[in-house]
Design a protein around this motif. Structure first.
Motif, mmCIF file in Angstrom:
data_model
loop_
_atom_site.group_PDB
_atom_site.id
_atom_site.type_symbol
_atom_site.label_atom_id
_atom_site.label_comp_id
_atom_site.label_asym_id
_atom_site.label_seq_id
_atom_site.Cartn_x
_atom_site.Cartn_y
_atom_site.Cartn_z
ATOM 1 N N PHE A 142 1.378 -10.149 8.549
ATOM 2 C CA PHE A 142 2.427 -9.207 8.912
ATOM 3 C C PHE A 142 2.182 -7.876 8.211
ATOM 4 O O PHE A 142 1.916 -7.850 7.018
ATOM 5 N N LEU A 143 2.282 -6.775 8.951
ATOM 6 C CA LEU A 143 2.240 -5.428 8.400
ATOM 7 C C LEU A 143 3.519 -4.719 8.795
ATOM 8 O O LEU A 143 3.951 -4.826 9.947
ATOM 9 N N GLN A 144 4.118 -4.007 7.847
ATOM 10 C CA GLN A 144 5.347 -3.271 8.134
ATOM 11 C C GLN A 144 5.317 -1.952 7.379
ATOM 12 O O GLN A 144 5.154 -1.926 6.163
ATOM 13 N N LYS A 145 5.451 -0.852 8.116
ATOM 14 C CA LYS A 145 5.494 0.472 7.502
ATOM 15 C C LYS A 145 6.933 0.870 7.287
ATOM 16 O O LYS A 145 7.733 0.857 8.225
ATOM 17 N N LEU A 162 0.872 -1.174 0.000
ATOM 18 C CA LEU A 162 0.000 0.000 0.000
ATOM 19 C C LEU A 162 0.908 1.223 0.000
ATOM 20 O O LEU A 162 1.870 1.283 0.767
ATOM 21 N N LYS A 163 0.603 2.185 -0.868
ATOM 22 C CA LYS A 163 1.486 3.329 -1.016
ATOM 23 C C LYS A 163 0.700 4.627 -0.908
ATOM 24 O O LYS A 163 -0.431 4.718 -1.391
ATOM 25 N N LEU A 223 -3.446 0.414 -3.137
ATOM 26 C CA LEU A 223 -2.778 -0.856 -3.379
ATOM 27 C C LEU A 223 -1.992 -0.749 -4.673
ATOM 28 O O LEU A 223 -2.540 -0.414 -5.721
ATOM 29 N N GLN A 224 -0.695 -1.005 -4.584
ATOM 30 C CA GLN A 224 0.179 -0.901 -5.742
ATOM 31 C C GLN A 224 0.021 -2.136 -6.610
ATOM 32 O O GLN A 224 0.122 -3.261 -6.141
#
Length: 96
Positions: free
Chosen positions: A48-51, A28-29, A78-79
């Motif tokens: 898993f989510l990572q910024k 996601l961008k 969403l890319q």
């Protein structure tokens, strides 16, 4: 009566073969920020989510789904994967 918009399906629930299917990891961008989403292979059902380069979070599927929809509301997109360029040779007819 207000119309309720049906939420977009989350990428990890879309099956292969569907037209909305995207391979992992999902990104996601928003501007220069990005959030990477992956399934947890060791703990089924967790995501898993990572910024950017921050610490990776492990969330339950429900938490991840709610977070995903909130991120879309905050302007993240969403890319889509980049299409691979196919190398084709141009055929020219030089016969005279």
């Amino acid at each position: 009566m207000p119309l309720k918009k049906k939420p977009a399906p989350v990428p990890w629930e879309v099956k292969e073969g569907d037209d909305k299917y995207l391979e992992e990891p999902w990104i996601l961008k928003k501007g220069k920020e990005f959030i990477t989403i992956e399934t947890d292979n060791n703990n089924r059902g967790n995501i898993f989510l990572q910024k950017d380069d921050e610490k990776r979070l492990s969330l339950s599927a429900l938490q991840a789904k709610l977070t995903y929809h909130q991120l879309l509301e905050f302007g993240y997109k969403l890319q889509k994967p980049k299409r691979k360029k196919s190398k084709t040779k141009a055929i020219s007819d030089n016969s005279t």
